[in-house]
Design an enzyme around this catalytic site. Structure first.
Site: not given
Length: 711
Positions: A388, A505
């Site tokens: 996913i 991030d």
């Protein structure tokens, strides 16, 4: 040695007594199982009838049309499933889990819904309208047991409202029904809905659970007793049926898993249950052209050979067990068992000590430790169809825990030393964090050279996919709530933790959305902990281009203000519906320079056209003052000078209206770096994998502004 042997023998007593008890009482369990899910199914394994069709990995029961129409479709598992053993009245136990959505292209039209169905007929589709494709044109039932998810209140069928779940037995008049408004689930919302249906063939208990969450509710929404034996044949088809009634509803099955089994105790029953059929209904293959009769095994099927071998071995063991009642356990058999137990005991003890010495000393007070076996089972051996997403230094799989049906996300970290370092970093940081807008870590596993992290699965996927891959644009109220949630999470990381956490991030693909479209910041593979009021160490620049602050690219020093810059890029991305870096098409098949989102919004602000940046797909469905405030917050966070950027706590106050947005100059300020300030040369600035490029000494300023990603 004698004392040790005595201890071993003592520990074996219960096991040996139990084994002799089982043999002497001839307790024999017969199991016939069917199991499959979307990770193992192929197109050849499904019967798509009527309007049913495939669409990007999901199954749709009705057409994708904008004009209201009447239609019906069925999607069934292509092979019949055994629901009753011949000569008995004990139906199969079964459980199924499925995720579905009902989207209406024209909100003014509604109806009719969908149903999970068990039927003896695998070829016919019923009529359209309120019958959900379960009744023929004359209103007669084709024979079925169905759990309906009805979006239309039909007086003819005594429906309680247009948002309910009901049990239908050869009739559309439900014998059991519940109003979904009581649990705040709206079938017509277009959101992903999860359902669990479980039946115990021995106790006749039938349970139905429904939730937006991927965690099964502790209490079923419907629970009752049903003698399924009255409504099923020996073999039945399972699947879904749906219909429209002058509407534009789209019924989409996003995930489906099913398992069934029989249990019979010959000590209490009237006779021995017959052996299971040799047909294999597990792991269907794509090249299966014609389904064999239930009593025949498909040729060349390794699964069938295993099933047949297992059945043969089981029958043989049963005969041996019966012979053991009259026989005596020989000394050689006893010592074989004894030796086997010794080998097992020492191997498990050795592995446990080895694992503890090599790894668990690095982890203190962490969440639950999962076994490799249960995570491998949950992800169907890390099946590619279960992937996913891809995070920093790892691949993310969808998993379903077999013991409780909970849906999880399993991050399988890269098989290298850097991947292990990032794994330990992520585990040590997020394992101690608790915030409503952070993805919750359930546990971890380190076995067989694998390092795995287990998280809550977010049913609405990533913000990136919601913005750019969804069928309809993400509404502005959802977007503003998401931005506030991410800001709250970063404020917690920067100023409210025991040690400050720099995420490094922050981007839309690392922001996950739960069932209520609340933001959950995740993927801490690049995160770093810093003591408050301490200067961070210089590292290598890591992250994704378009989100990286200019000073971080040049110095490699990550601070909370570098996270603020990344958040600013996310704000502008969410408000505009444009990615931070986009390739500009200059002609047929030609790609020109890349467009930088932050630069573009600054230019609009300079021209006095800031609201032009708002996503055109929203069609003006937003408050202009709120949109302007959000865009200004994005620019303030994207300021080239890190000292001019607000704190994340300040951003939260701005978004909720408790503080004014600082004055943002019309022209984008410039900032220069002297060579004495550079802590890293360009050739030393590198980052992680997963869609990022390496900077070299030949990189120019344009590379920083117009490049794709850093790797």
């Amino acid at each position: 040695m004698l004392l040790f042997s005595c201890k071993i023998l003592t520990s074996l007593n219960l096991s040996l007594v139990f084994c002799l008890f089982v043999i002497n009482n001839a307790v024999i369990t017969i199991s016939t199982a069917t199991e499959f899910d979307f990770g193992t199914l192929t197109l050849a394994s499904l019967k798509l009838l009527g309007d049913a069709h495939m669409n990007n990995g999901s199954v749709r029961l009705t057409r994708d049309v904008t004009v209201p129409y009447d239609g019906a479709g069925k999607a069934l598992y292509s092979k019949p499933v055994r629901f009753r053993l011949p000569g008995t009245h004990t139906p199969a136990s079964f459980s199924t889990f499925f995720s579905f959505s009902i989207t209406n292209l024209n909100p003014s039209s509604i109806g009719a819904g969908l149903a999970f169905v068990i039927t003896p007929d695998g070829e016919q589709v019923g009529s359209a309208g309120g019958s959900l494709g379960l009744l023929d044109e004359k209103g007669a039932g084709l024979g079925f047991v169905a759990v309906e998810f009805d979006t239309l209140m039909d007086v003819e069928f005594s429906d309680i409202n247009g948002n309910h779940v009901g049990l239908d037995l050869n009739s559309m008049v439900s014998t059991q029904v519940v109003n979904l408004d009581t649990i705040n689930v709206d079938l017509k919302s277009g959101d992903l809905v999860n359902s669990w249906i479980e039946y115990d063939g021995l106790t006749r208990a039938f349970n139905i659970s429904v939730s937006y969450s991927n965690l099964k509710p502790k209490v079923p929404i419907l629970s009752f007793t049903l003698d399924l034996d009255q409504y099923v044949n020996d073999f039945m088809y399972v699947g879904f049926s749906g219909s429209t009634q002058g509407s534009t509803e789209i019924h989409s099955i996003e995930w489906w898993s099913f398992s069934s089994s029989f249990e019979s105790n010959s000590g209490t029953g009237s006779g021995s249950a017959p052996p299971p059929p040799t047909a294999s209904l597990m792991n269907p293959t794509a090249n299966s052209v014609k389904s064999p009769p239930p009593s025949l095994a498909p040729s060349g099927s390794s699964t069938t050979q295993k099933s047949s071998k297992s059945s043969s071995c089981h029958n043989q063991l049963c005969k041996q067990g019966a012979g053991a009642v009259a026989g005596v356990v020989t000394a050689s058999a006893f010592f074989a068992i004894f030796a086997g137990v010794l080998i097992w005991f020492f191997s498990k003890r050795y592995k446990h000590v080895k694992k503890s010495e090599s790894f668990t000393s690095d982890i203190i007070r962490m969440p639950k430790e999962f076994s490799y076996r249960e995570l491998r089972s949950a992800t169907k051996c890390f099946n590619a169809n279960r992937i996913i997403g891809h995070g920093a230094f790892g691949t993310v799989y969808k998993g379903i825990l077999p013991q409780n049906g909970d849906i999880i996300a399993v991050k399988r970290c890269s098989h290298n030393s850097q991947g292990k370092d990032e794994f330990l970093s992520e585990l040590s940081i997020i394992g101690t964090l608790r915030h409503r807008n952070l993805v919750r870590l359930q546990g971890w596993c380190h076995e067989k050279g694998e390092i795995l992290l287990v998280y809550d699965l977010m049913p609405n996927g990533s913000l990136d996919k919601a913005l750019f891959e969804a069928r309809s644009p993400l509404p502005w109220p959802h977007r503003s709530k998401i931005l506030l949630g991410v800001a709250s999470a970063l404020a917690y990381l920067h100023q409210e933790c025991e040690n400050q956490v720099i995420h490094r991030d922050v981007k839309t693909s690392n922001i996950m959305l739960d069932e209520g479209f609340n933001a959950r910041l995740g993927d801490f593979g690049l995160a770093r902990q810093v003591e408050h009021d301490k200067s961070p160490d210089a590292t290598v620049a890591a992250g994704t281009m378009g989100y990286l602050a200019p000073e971080y690219l040049l110095t490699g020093r990550a601070t909370e203000k570098t996270d603020v810059f990344s958040y600013g890029a996310v704000v502008l991305e969410v408000a505009s519906g444009r990615r931070p870096i986009e390739k500009e098409i200059t002609g047929v098949g030609k790609v020109g320079v890349a467009s930088n989102l932050v630069e573009w919004v600054w230019s609009l602000h300079r021209e006095g056209r800031l609201l032009t940046a708002a996503d055109a797909r929203l069609e003006g469905q937003f408050d202009e003052a709120e949109m302007r405030r959000v865009l200004l917050v994005g620019l303030a966070c994207s300021h080239p000078d890190p000292l001019a950027r607000p704190t994340m706590r300040g951003v939260v106050q701005m978004l909720v209206g408790e503080a004014e947005v600082p004055i943002v100059p019309r022209a984008k300020p410039s900032m220069t770096f002297s060579t004495s300030h550079l802590l890293l040369s360009l050739q030393d600035s590198v980052s992680d994998c997963n869609g990022m490029i390496t900077l070299s000494s030949s990189s120019s300023e344009n590379d920083f502004i117009h490049g794709d990603h850093l790797v």
